[in-house]
Design a protein around this motif. Structure first.
Motif, PDB file in Angstrom:
ATOM      1  N   HIS A   1     -36.092  32.916 -14.824  1.00  8.82           N
ATOM      2  CA  HIS A   1     -34.921  32.192 -14.340  1.00  8.82           C
ATOM      3  C   HIS A   1     -34.971  30.803 -14.970  1.00  8.82           C
ATOM      4  O   HIS A   1     -36.058  30.261 -15.200  1.00  8.82           O
ATOM      5  CB  HIS A   1     -34.928  32.086 -12.820  1.00  8.82           C
ATOM      6  CG  HIS A   1     -35.091  33.395 -12.129  1.00  8.82           C
ATOM      7  ND1 HIS A   1     -34.068  34.294 -11.988  1.00  8.82           N
ATOM      8  CD2 HIS A   1     -36.183  33.973 -11.572  1.00  8.82           C
ATOM      9  CE1 HIS A   1     -34.509  35.363 -11.358  1.00  8.82           C
ATOM     10  NE2 HIS A   1     -35.790  35.194 -11.091  1.00  8.82           N
ATOM     11  N   THR A   2     -33.837  30.223 -15.261  1.00 10.88           N
ATOM     12  CA  THR A   2     -33.825  28.926 -15.931  1.00 10.88           C
ATOM     13  C   THR A   2     -33.041  27.901 -15.122  1.00 10.88           C
ATOM     14  O   THR A   2     -32.136  28.239 -14.361  1.00 10.88           O
ATOM     15  CB  THR A   2     -33.223  29.034 -17.346  1.00 10.88           C
ATOM     16  OG1 THR A   2     -31.883  29.534 -17.255  1.00 10.88           O
ATOM     17  CG2 THR A   2     -34.058  29.955 -18.221  1.00 10.88           C
ATOM     18  N   PHE A   3     -33.421  26.626 -15.330  1.00 11.81           N
ATOM     19  CA  PHE A   3     -32.793  25.515 -14.625  1.00 11.81           C
ATOM     20  C   PHE A   3     -32.865  24.309 -15.544  1.00 11.81           C
ATOM     21  O   PHE A   3     -33.944  23.986 -16.070  1.00 11.81           O
ATOM     22  CB  PHE A   3     -33.543  25.248 -13.315  1.00 11.81           C
ATOM     23  CG  PHE A   3     -32.952  24.166 -12.456  1.00 11.81           C
ATOM     24  CD1 PHE A   3     -31.605  24.192 -12.116  1.00 11.81           C
ATOM     25  CD2 PHE A   3     -33.738  23.132 -11.966  1.00 11.81           C
ATOM     26  CE1 PHE A   3     -31.061  23.198 -11.313  1.00 11.81           C
ATOM     27  CE2 PHE A   3     -33.210  22.146 -11.153  1.00 11.81           C
ATOM     28  CZ  PHE A   3     -31.851  22.184 -10.825  1.00 11.81           C
ATOM     29  N   ARG A   4     -31.744  23.644 -15.777  1.00  7.40           N
ATOM     30  CA  ARG A   4     -31.728  22.511 -16.704  1.00  7.40           C
ATOM     31  C   ARG A   4     -31.905  21.188 -15.961  1.00  7.40           C
ATOM     32  O   ARG A   4     -31.274  20.952 -14.937  1.00  7.40           O
ATOM     33  CB  ARG A   4     -30.422  22.495 -17.507  1.00  7.40           C
ATOM     34  CG  ARG A   4     -30.265  23.706 -18.417  1.00  7.40           C
ATOM     35  CD  ARG A   4     -29.088  23.549 -19.367  1.00  7.40           C
ATOM     36  NE  ARG A   4     -28.903  24.747 -20.189  1.00  7.40           N
ATOM     37  CZ  ARG A   4     -28.044  24.840 -21.194  1.00  7.40           C
ATOM     38  NH1 ARG A   4     -27.283  23.789 -21.518  1.00  7.40           N
ATOM     39  NH2 ARG A   4     -27.932  25.951 -21.886  1.00  7.40           N
ATOM     40  N   LEU A   5     -32.776  20.343 -16.517  1.00  4.34           N
ATOM     41  CA  LEU A   5     -33.026  19.023 -15.956  1.00  4.34           C
ATOM     42  C   LEU A   5     -33.250  18.029 -17.084  1.00  4.34           C
ATOM     43  O   LEU A   5     -33.659  18.406 -18.186  1.00  4.34           O
ATOM     44  CB  LEU A   5     -34.282  19.035 -15.074  1.00  4.34           C
ATOM     45  CG  LEU A   5     -34.185  19.549 -13.636  1.00  4.34           C
ATOM     46  CD1 LEU A   5     -35.571  19.539 -13.010  1.00  4.34           C
ATOM     47  CD2 LEU A   5     -33.222  18.709 -12.810  1.00  4.34           C
ATOM     48  N   ASP A   6     -33.005  16.744 -16.810  1.00  3.15           N
ATOM     49  CA  ASP A   6     -33.414  15.716 -17.759  1.00  3.15           C
ATOM     50  C   ASP A   6     -34.891  15.414 -17.545  1.00  3.15           C
ATOM     51  O   ASP A   6     -35.470  15.718 -16.492  1.00  3.15           O
ATOM     52  CB  ASP A   6     -32.577  14.459 -17.555  1.00  3.15           C
ATOM     53  CG  ASP A   6     -32.820  13.829 -16.194  1.00  3.15           C
ATOM     54  OD1 ASP A   6     -33.658  12.915 -16.107  1.00  3.15           O
ATOM     55  OD2 ASP A   6     -32.178  14.279 -15.220  1.00  3.15           O
ATOM     56  N   ALA A   7     -35.527  14.811 -18.543  1.00  4.08           N
ATOM     57  CA  ALA A   7     -36.972  14.602 -18.518  1.00  4.08           C
ATOM     58  C   ALA A   7     -37.411  13.677 -17.391  1.00  4.08           C
ATOM     59  O   ALA A   7     -38.443  13.907 -16.742  1.00  4.08           O
ATOM     60  CB  ALA A   7     -37.427  14.037 -19.863  1.00  4.08           C
ATOM     61  N   THR A   8     -36.658  12.610 -17.143  1.00  2.00           N
ATOM     62  CA  THR A   8     -37.036  11.657 -16.108  1.00  2.00           C
ATOM     63  C   THR A   8     -37.029  12.305 -14.730  1.00  2.00           C
ATOM     64  O   THR A   8     -37.981  12.157 -13.948  1.00  2.00           O
ATOM     65  CB  THR A   8     -36.087  10.444 -16.128  1.00  2.00           C
ATOM     66  OG1 THR A   8     -36.100   9.850 -17.437  1.00  2.00           O
ATOM     67  CG2 THR A   8     -36.512   9.409 -15.096  1.00  2.00           C
ATOM     68  N   THR A   9     -35.964  13.027 -14.433  1.00  2.00           N
ATOM     69  CA  THR A   9     -35.874  13.702 -13.138  1.00  2.00           C
ATOM     70  C   THR A   9     -36.937  14.783 -13.021  1.00  2.00           C
ATOM     71  O   THR A   9     -37.563  14.951 -11.967  1.00  2.00           O
ATOM     72  CB  THR A   9     -34.473  14.314 -12.951  1.00  2.00           C
ATOM     73  OG1 THR A   9     -33.487  13.289 -13.079  1.00  2.00           O
ATOM     74  CG2 THR A   9     -34.342  14.973 -11.591  1.00  2.00           C
ATOM     75  N   HIS A  10     -37.153  15.522 -14.101  1.00  2.00           N
ATOM     76  CA  HIS A  10     -38.172  16.562 -14.099  1.00  2.00           C
ATOM     77  C   HIS A  10     -39.528  16.000 -13.683  1.00  2.00           C
ATOM     78  O   HIS A  10     -40.205  16.519 -12.794  1.00  2.00           O
ATOM     79  CB  HIS A  10     -38.284  17.189 -15.488  1.00  2.00           C
ATOM     80  CG  HIS A  10     -39.495  18.066 -15.661  1.00  2.00           C
ATOM     81  ND1 HIS A  10     -40.747  17.548 -15.923  1.00  2.00           N
ATOM     82  CD2 HIS A  10     -39.644  19.420 -15.609  1.00  2.00           C
ATOM     83  CE1 HIS A  10     -41.624  18.542 -16.009  1.00  2.00           C
ATOM     84  NE2 HIS A  10     -40.982  19.678 -15.828  1.00  2.00           N
ATOM     85  N   ASP A  11     -39.942  14.918 -14.322  1.00  2.00           N
ATOM     86  CA  ASP A  11     -41.283  14.391 -14.064  1.00  2.00           C
ATOM     87  C   ASP A  11     -41.430  13.898 -12.628  1.00  2.00           C
ATOM     88  O   ASP A  11     -42.494  14.070 -12.012  1.00  2.00           O
ATOM     89  CB  ASP A  11     -41.599  13.260 -15.042  1.00  2.00           C
ATOM     90  CG  ASP A  11     -41.939  13.781 -16.430  1.00  2.00           C
ATOM     91  OD1 ASP A  11     -41.860  15.013 -16.637  1.00  2.00           O
ATOM     92  OD2 ASP A  11     -42.273  12.972 -17.308  1.00  2.00           O
ATOM     93  N   ARG A  12     -40.384  13.307 -12.091  1.00  2.00           N
ATOM     94  CA  ARG A  12     -40.458  12.836 -10.706  1.00  2.00           C
ATOM     95  C   ARG A  12     -40.549  13.998  -9.726  1.00  2.00           C
ATOM     96  O   ARG A  12     -41.353  13.994  -8.784  1.00  2.00           O
ATOM     97  CB  ARG A  12     -39.234  11.983 -10.376  1.00  2.00           C
ATOM     98  CG  ARG A  12     -39.194  11.486  -8.939  1.00  2.00           C
ATOM     99  CD  ARG A  12     -38.127  10.444  -8.726  1.00  2.00           C
ATOM    100  NE  ARG A  12     -38.083  10.031  -7.335  1.00  2.00           N
ATOM    101  CZ  ARG A  12     -37.235  10.543  -6.438  1.00  2.00           C
ATOM    102  NH1 ARG A  12     -36.367  11.453  -6.806  1.00  2.00           N
ATOM    103  NH2 ARG A  12     -37.246  10.122  -5.188  1.00  2.00           N
TER     104      ARG A  12
END
Length: 553
Positions: A174-185
């Motif tokens: 399953h996939t989910f798109r996020l930006d890097a900053t939000t991902h890391d938090r």
């Protein structure tokens, strides 16, 4: 996507890289070449032994990758190695990675001309090295696709993002798109922080040597399953976690400080003379756990619900008049995913019957073995069975229930554990693959389902037996987890248990057979809610399912 790939480079074939090579090698639509890059001769030997790559390179300079003309590259090295490597690469094909932190990697990629879009397959393990590969590691797990550095700023080529996303989806993710900053938090709180807390818990035991000493003296570990689950990830690769902390330090520290504050509050409450606060505290903790491991992680967008947990009679599953059709809940999944155990618990909670379709196939297998003989090998049994094929209606086989427990009688003898032996397990596929026998089992299940509310588990319940039920779930788990469960089950039943490695092979082989069967193939039913049980206990699975079922009534 995968069918069009001719030459894939996997740079860093550790546990995840080797698992990816295995997934590609056994993918029905991949016929290309796999080039694996490893750091040691030992890793190369492990890949070579398993036949996972066409070309195996040891510690090669990443700048030379272009000479192999890849059309897809997956980078699987620790994060700091990735940050150093990206500016050195000279590739004109799509490039992705499997890094656990994103911001440092995304910044490193910005100064290059690479067609790069980052990925984070969230399916790692505390085990490392290609020897620890998991054949179905990516199936029904989440992969986060990175679409930019900051939220609301998508600065990746849309076609490239789509290609990377499709690649992981075709591996079963399953996939989910996020930006890097939000991902890391987010990942700092939901993954990275808990790993360090597991290590901190392990270190706590050094302050009281008596705990460790007496546990080691005991013939069996004094610990319960809860501690085992909490300490499992303390055994993770130290190099990987050094890199994760180095590249995601501030969000991880912030989470650890929040945990410290909560721990201080817990200590203050625990020192109080009254203990009634525990009721509210544990209740709220239960709610949070269900939010994390319930709807948030188990769904695929489905909103199927049934009824709340209850100990009412089975009529509670019947909606409307006395003549209304009983409700059916299907629970599909591969062998050892926990579906039979979970189905039994839910049936008791909902006050209805649990129909274990696999046990009925086992009973028919046992009946055929009694009639035809066990034969010298499963293959010989299969040959004799196909030559003679007894009429499945001819057996005096009866399914009954005693206080909710499903019982199987052959010639009025209750079979009990006789249907659970390794010999029956090795021969059941010949019975379960035969159309007449599948039809007979389906008849029995539908007859039962026409009379009472039913929880049914199997591999084609939601697709073939009860395709119209709106209440469908699909349970899965990693092969290693299922092998461990099966071995424990055999040992606790007093039966001889094969080695863990042999059970893993048996389960992986059966998965392959089940997914490619001409009749009743294992597949995820349309609209089913997916649940990965690898790292959650059965109570959490049950709670998650009941959370989905509770709203309708």
């Amino acid at each position: 996507m995968i069918s069009s790939l001719k030459r894939v480079v996997i740079y860093g074939a550790g546990m995840m890289g080797a698992s990816l090579a295995h997934a590609l090698r056994h993918h029905a639509h991949f016929s290309g070449e796999i080039i694996a890059v490893v750091r040691s001769d030992r890793s190369a030997a492990a890949l070579r032994e398993k036949g996972l790559a066409d070309t195996i390179l040891v510690d090669v300079d990443p700048t030379t990758l272009a000479q192999y003309n890849p059309d897809f590259v997956v980078l699987g090295t620790p994060v700091l190695s990735l940050v150093e490597m990206l500016p050195l690469l000279r590739l004109d094909c799509p490039v992705t990675d499997m890094g656990s932190t994103r911001l440092a990697i995304e910044r490193a990629a910005r100064g290059t001309t690479l067609r790069f879009a980052g990925s984070h397959p969230m399916c790692g393990s505390e085990n490392s090295g290609p020897e620890a590969l998991v054949p179905d590691l990516f199936v029904n797990r989440l992969c986060i696709i990175i679409n930019g550095i900051e939220e609301a700023v998508v600065d990746r080529d849309a076609d490239l993002l789509d290609s990377i996303e499709t690649f992981w989806k075709e591996l079963g993710m399953h996939t989910f798109r996020l930006d890097a900053t939000t991902h890391d938090r987010i990942v700092a709180g939901l993954s990275h922080g808990p790993h360090f807390l597991s290590s901190a818990l392990a270190m706590t035991y050094l302050s009281d040597p008596l705990l460790l000493a007496k546990n080691e003296e005991s013939p069996c570990a004094i610990t319960g399953g809860g501690l085992r689950d909490m300490l499992r990830i303390a055994g993770s690769n130290p190099v990987m976690w050094r890199d994760i902390l180095a590249t995601n330090q501030r969000p991880i520290v912030d989470f650890l400080k929040s945990f410290r504050n909560e721990l201080d509050t817990l200590i203050q409450n625990a020192e109080r003379s009254d203990t009634d606060w525990v009721l509210t505290y544990q209740g709220r903790a239960h709610e949070v756990r269900d939010r994390i491991y319930g709807n948030a992680r188990m769904g695929n967008g489905s909103s199927a619900n049934l009824i709340p947990a209850t100990h009412e009679a089975s009529s509670s599953l019947v909606v409307g008049s006395e003549n209304a059709k009983p409700r059916i809940l299907s629970l599909d999944g591969p062998a050892g995913s926990g579906k039979s155990t979970v189905a039994g618990i839910i049936a008791r909670r909902l006050g209805c019957l649990h129909a274990d379709s696999g046990a009925i196939y086992r009973s028919l297998t046992y009946a055929c073995m009694q009639l035809l003989g066990e034969q010298a090998s499963p293959e010989e049994f299969g040959r004799v069975f196909l030559e003679q094929t007894p009429d499945p209606h001819g057996f005096a086989l009866r399914v009954d229930y005693d206080n909710g427990k499903q019982l199987h009688y052959l010639n009025e003898e209750e079979l009990g554990l006789k249907i659970r032996t390794p010999s029956v397990t090795a021969r059941i596929r010949y019975i379960a693959d035969h159309a007449q026998y599948r039809n007979r089992v389906n008849e029995l299940l539908r007859e039962l389902g026409a009379k009472t509310a039913l929880i049914v588990d199997g591999r084609d319940i939601g697709t073939v037996v009860f395709p119209d039920t709106p209440f469908k779930f699909y349970l899965d788990a990693a092969v290693r987890t299922r092998a461990e469960r099966r071995r424990k089950e055999l040992i606790e039943s007093g039966m001889e248990a094969p080695s863990l490695e042999e059970l893993e092979k048996q389960i992986a082989d059966r998965d392959e057979q089940d997914r490619n069967r001409k009749i009743g193939a294992l597949q995820i039913p349309p609209g089913a809610i997916l649940i990965d049980t690898s790292n959650i206990d059965r109570d959490m699975v049950v709670s998650g399912i009941l959370a989905h079922l509770q709203e309708q009534f």
